[in-house]
Design an enzyme around this catalytic site. Structure first.
Site, PDB file in Angstrom:
ATOM      1  CG  ASP A   7      -3.344  60.875  10.278  1.00 13.06           C
ATOM      2  OD1 ASP A   7      -4.023  61.919  10.181  1.00 13.06           O
ATOM      3  OD2 ASP A   7      -3.797  59.787  10.661  1.00 13.06           O
TER       4      ASP A   7
ATOM      5  N   GLY B  28     -12.965  60.166   9.015  1.00  9.71           N
ATOM      6  CA  GLY B  28     -13.821  59.833   7.877  1.00  9.71           C
ATOM      7  C   GLY B  28     -13.137  58.838   6.960  1.00  9.71           C
TER       8      GLY B  28
ATOM      9  CD  GLU C 107     -11.386  64.025  12.715  1.00  4.69           C
ATOM     10  OE1 GLU C 107     -10.543  63.899  13.606  1.00  4.69           O
ATOM     11  OE2 GLU C 107     -11.290  63.470  11.604  1.00  4.69           O
TER      12      GLU C 107
ATOM     13  N   GLY D  82     -13.868  46.485  26.929  1.00  8.89           N
ATOM     14  CA  GLY D  82     -14.635  45.974  25.788  1.00  8.89           C
ATOM     15  C   GLY D  82     -15.686  46.943  25.305  1.00  8.89           C
TER      16      GLY D  82
ATOM     17  CB  THR E  27      -3.509  56.278  15.315  1.00  7.14           C
ATOM     18  OG1 THR E  27      -2.523  56.823  16.170  1.00  7.14           O
ATOM     19  CG2 THR E  27      -4.209  57.393  14.553  1.00  7.14           C
TER      20      THR E  27
ATOM     21  CG  ASP F 179     -11.356  56.184  13.003  1.00 10.87           C
ATOM     22  OD1 ASP F 179     -12.328  56.696  13.575  1.00 10.87           O
ATOM     23  OD2 ASP F 179     -10.270  56.772  12.850  1.00 10.87           O
TER      24      ASP F 179
ATOM     25  CB  SER G 107      -6.277  48.504  13.692  1.00  9.57           C
ATOM     26  OG  SER G 107      -6.750  49.039  14.906  1.00  9.57           O
TER      27      SER G 107
ATOM     28  CB  SER H 234      -2.946  50.298  11.447  1.00  3.10           C
ATOM     29  OG  SER H 234      -4.131  50.978  11.812  1.00  3.10           O
TER      30      SER H 234
END
Ligand code: RIB
Length: 294
Positions: free
Chosen positions: A12, A40, A136, A216, A239, A243, A273, A282
């Site tokens: 990233d 992933g 992805e 939420g 970001t 995940d 995060s 994070s």
């Protein structure tokens, strides 16, 4: 029971910006950092930090060793990660002053999976094992079909939503973790309640977690629904918030916690995060989530 996450691995490249660059505009960034990411990889790291034992499968190039090291540092098993002679996938991410992001993906090795490689990986798993997937990587339809044939439990986070998902037999999915936009794209409905109704109608045996941003999230299993609020924080970088939610929810489920507790831990981890920069770095560790008194 083993857990396999077959998913993307990205470098990233994150640019701090005053505002998202507009068409035709040239904009100087305020800061640039490189982080380990990919939906992933982020989800494997979230699963591991939440306490689950997870195997990651996916492809990198010779320039992606950093990603394997990041997985291994958190205890993720990387036996199935394959190195190819192509460039590793990457993401160019703008993060603005409010912590919102824009992501441009370069697929690279994430889009170079072959049927042979997928067969080799899945041969290591059996009926009752779990597979976690995002959208992805290439050949997602093939992975779903083969994992289903093996009797694996399929968990799908259909993100980012695109045309490739139309090739996938989503009837084989046991668990959807989706946001409102993806829910709308799958069902054609716009209201959260209608998205959930429609999902229950088309995939009656699937369990669903629908995340609704500031509203939420909702868990649905047949006619039964549980709602979870968000924990409000000062956003630095959103970001990997989704995940983190996915990884924590699935890990808590595997631990046997009740659904309300799984939703609460996922919401807490995801809120933590967004208070710091980067994707995988994070993601909070389990103890931090448990100790957080908000
Ligand atoms: O969900 C966040 C991730 O999306 C980033 O880490 C980026 O790599 C993209 O895959």
């Amino acid at each position: 029971m083993k857990v396999l996450n077959f998913g993307s691995l990205n470098l990233d490249f994150v640019y701090q910006v005053d505002h998202m660059v507009s068409p035709g505009e040239t904009l100087a960034s305020l800061k640039m950092q490189t982080f380990c990411g990919g939906k992933g990889l982020n989800q494997s790291i979230a699963l591991a930090k939440a306490g689950a034992e997870v195997y990651h499968a996916g492809c990198i190039g010779r320039d992606g060793q950093l990603l394997v090291e990041a997985l291994e540092k958190e205890g993720v098993r990387t036996d199935y990660v394959k190195i190819l002679e192509e460039k590793t996938g990457h993401a160019i991410i703008q993060v603005d002053r409010s912590g919102q992001n824009c992501i441009l993906l370069y697929g690279g090795t994430n889009r170079a999976q072959t049927e042979e490689y997928i067969d080799q990986v899945l041969a290591g798993f059996d009926a009752g094992d779990m597979i976690v997937l995002q959208n992805e990587i290439n050949l997602l339809d093939y992975i779903i079909d083969r994992a289903y044939e093996r009797g694996m439990t399929i968990v799908l986070n259909p993100s980012p939503f695109d045309e490739n998902l139309k090739d996938c037999d989503l009837n084989k999915v046991s668990f959807f973790l989706i946001n409102e936009v993806e829910g709308s794209q799958i069902t054609g409905e716009n209201e959260p309640e209608k998205i959930l109704d429609k999902l229950a109608e088309i995939y009656p045996d699937a369990r669903v977690v629908l995340t609704l941003g500031s509203e939420g999230s909702v868990y649905q299993e047949k006619e039964y629904r549980i709602r979870q609020s968000i924990y409000r924080v000062e956003a630095v970088d959103t970001t990997a918030a989704g995940d983190t939610f996915t990884g924590y929810f699935v890990a808590s489920l595997l631990e046997g916690l009740d659904i309300s507790r799984c939703m609460d831990l996922a919401a807490k981890a995801s809120a933590l995060s967004v208070t710091r920069p980067g994707a995988s770095p994070s993601i909070p560790r389990r103890q931090e989530v448990l100790d957080w008194n908000i």
